[in-house]
Design a protein around this motif. Structure first.
Motif, PDB file in Angstrom:
ATOM      1  N   LEU A  14      13.703  33.771 -11.503  1.00  0.00           N
ATOM      2  CA  LEU A  14      12.497  33.761 -10.677  1.00  0.00           C
ATOM      3  C   LEU A  14      11.307  33.218 -11.450  1.00  0.00           C
ATOM      4  O   LEU A  14      11.177  33.438 -12.654  1.00  0.00           O
ATOM      5  CB  LEU A  14      12.152  35.177 -10.229  1.00  0.00           C
ATOM      6  N   LEU A  15      10.438  32.528 -10.719  1.00  0.00           N
ATOM      7  CA  LEU A  15       9.177  32.104 -11.294  1.00  0.00           C
ATOM      8  C   LEU A  15       8.376  33.354 -11.668  1.00  0.00           C
ATOM      9  O   LEU A  15       8.334  34.316 -10.923  1.00  0.00           O
ATOM     10  CB  LEU A  15       8.408  31.279 -10.257  1.00  0.00           C
ATOM     11  N   PRO A  17       4.728  34.033 -12.340  1.00  0.00           N
ATOM     12  CA  PRO A  17       3.382  33.431 -12.378  1.00  0.00           C
ATOM     13  C   PRO A  17       2.489  34.022 -13.459  1.00  0.00           C
ATOM     14  O   PRO A  17       1.665  33.311 -14.042  1.00  0.00           O
ATOM     15  CB  PRO A  17       2.830  33.723 -10.980  1.00  0.00           C
ATOM     16  N   GLN A  18       2.663  35.326 -13.782  1.00  0.00           N
ATOM     17  CA  GLN A  18       1.841  35.924 -14.841  1.00  0.00           C
ATOM     18  C   GLN A  18       2.156  35.277 -16.182  1.00  0.00           C
ATOM     19  O   GLN A  18       1.255  34.882 -16.932  1.00  0.00           O
ATOM     20  CB  GLN A  18       2.099  37.429 -14.935  1.00  0.00           C
ATOM     21  N   LYS A  41       7.478  44.656 -18.336  1.00  0.00           N
ATOM     22  CA  LYS A  41       6.838  45.966 -18.428  1.00  0.00           C
ATOM     23  C   LYS A  41       7.601  46.836 -19.407  1.00  0.00           C
ATOM     24  O   LYS A  41       8.828  46.788 -19.475  1.00  0.00           O
ATOM     25  CB  LYS A  41       6.871  46.674 -17.064  1.00  0.00           C
ATOM     26  N   SER A  68      12.295  49.858 -11.840  1.00  0.00           N
ATOM     27  CA  SER A  68      12.538  48.444 -11.545  1.00  0.00           C
ATOM     28  C   SER A  68      12.985  48.303 -10.103  1.00  0.00           C
ATOM     29  O   SER A  68      13.436  49.260  -9.482  1.00  0.00           O
ATOM     30  CB  SER A  68      13.626  47.884 -12.466  1.00  0.00           C
ATOM     31  N   ASN A  69      12.828  47.111  -9.554  1.00  0.00           N
ATOM     32  CA  ASN A  69      13.343  46.764  -8.231  1.00  0.00           C
ATOM     33  C   ASN A  69      14.384  45.681  -8.452  1.00  0.00           C
ATOM     34  O   ASN A  69      14.039  44.569  -8.866  1.00  0.00           O
ATOM     35  CB  ASN A  69      12.202  46.267  -7.347  1.00  0.00           C
ATOM     36  N   ILE A  72      14.034  41.896  -7.697  1.00  0.00           N
ATOM     37  CA  ILE A  72      13.143  40.983  -8.413  1.00  0.00           C
ATOM     38  C   ILE A  72      13.131  41.197  -9.929  1.00  0.00           C
ATOM     39  O   ILE A  72      12.601  40.363 -10.652  1.00  0.00           O
ATOM     40  CB  ILE A  72      11.685  41.104  -7.877  1.00  0.00           C
TER      41      ILE A  72
END
Lengths: 93, 232
Positions: A14-15, A17-18, A41, A68-69, A72
């Motif tokens: 996944l991209l 962005p942060q 994290k 976590s999810n 993602i």
């Protein structure tokens, strides 16, 4: 009081962005050696009493279902803080 | 017809959603995240905002609220549930809808009047639209990028469960331009844009006819009223 460390990262495909924004800022400030940054994290969890197998199992569940999810993110490491037993436990993907 | 709107710590658009319900002709009922009581409502709205300051992940802590036990039970029994923006994130975190919402691909918060295509006009919240109809409602989010793995995306498309798709502009990097999805039964719908901000002339998006005259969002709420009255 034992401290358990859980590391969570965005899924590699996944991209992020942060991380991308941080990498952009580093490049802009002259740190041209940086080719990429991904940001995750770190959770430091304290518990009462010895970190026995029941505690480990509960922490693994907490890490995978709440901290976590799985859509993602991945739990990339859980450190139960007991060096003599082999410090780093890498969670199964 | 009574529609519950749940307020979480950090909800912003709960009163806007209540107003939309009222303008559509139903009675809004303010519900509180810390309660286990749905107060006998006929439908539920999880509103937009920044519950718990988006700590942990957007919607993650709210999805563990006391009232969410009852929300999940009601959704599984077939009660209409609409998640708007932060509410969509909660539905994803509660596993009532597939996929996840991540930070916008361009890294910035975005606020715009957004054109959507209604892909599924048979859900409890879209029955008053025509399939393929284009509507304009406001969008405002920082973490609205809808993602899922390819197998899930293919399944959502194959089962007609993409409810809304972005038109002209993909504002946040959502895969396959997906703005909102529905569950298989059509009672649980989540989307990032905000229908409750386009329900009253003078306060909605601009249209070709007049400034701020857009009321395309109103039919989300009249849809659920019609569906519920038809089933009664």
């Amino acid at each position: 009081m034992p401290t358990i460390v859980v590391d969570v990262m965005p899924k590699p495909e996944l991209l992020d962005p942060q991380g991308k924004a941080v990498a952009g800022a580093l490049n802009r400030t002259g740190h041209s050696l940086v080719t990429g940054v991904r940001q995750g994290k770190r959770f430091e969890i304290t518990v009462d009493g010895p970190v026995d197998e029941a505690v480990r199992a509960e922490i693994r569940t907490i890490a995978e279902e709440i901290l976590s999810n799985s859509v993602i993110e991945d739990v990339v490491a859980i450190d139960f803080g007991d060096a003599e037993l082999g410090a780093d436990e890498t969670a199964e993907a | 017809m009574r529609v519950g709107v749940i307020t979480f710590p950090g909800s912003l658009d709960d009163r806007d959603a209540q107003r939309a319900v009222r303008l559509a002709g139903a009675e809004p009922v303010a519900l509180w995240h810390g309660s286990h009581d749905l107060e006998g409502v006929d439908a539920l709205i999880l509103p937009g905002g920044f519950s718990y300051g988006d700590y942990l992940r957007c919607g993650a802590i709210a999805s563990l609220s006391p009232i969410m036990t009852e929300v999940v039970d009601a959704a599984n029994r077939g009660m209409p549930v609409l998640g708007i923006c932060n509410g969509f994130q909660m539905l994803a975190e509660a596993h009532l809808l597939e996929g996840g919402l991540i930070r916008n691909d361009h890294g910035s918060f975005i606020c715009r009047d957004q054109v959507l295509r209604v892909e599924n006009a048979s859900t409890d919240w879209t029955a008053e639209f025509e399939a393929g109809e284009q509507i304009t409602i406001p969008l405002k989010n920082g973490e609205g990028g809808f993602i899922a793995d390819d197998e899930t995306l293919d399944r959502l498309e194959g089962e007609g469960r993409v409810a809304f798709r972005y038109v002209d502009v993909n504002p946040n990097g959502s895969l396959r331009d997906i703005a909102g999805i529905t569950n298989a039964r059509g009672n649980v719908v989540g989307l990032m844009p905000h229908p409750e901000h386009a329900v009253e002339p003078g306060f909605g998006p601009d249209t070709a006819a007049a400034m701020r005259s857009g009321v395309d969002g109103l039919r989300f709420f009249t849809s659920v009223i019609q569906r519920t009255l038809a089933a009664a």
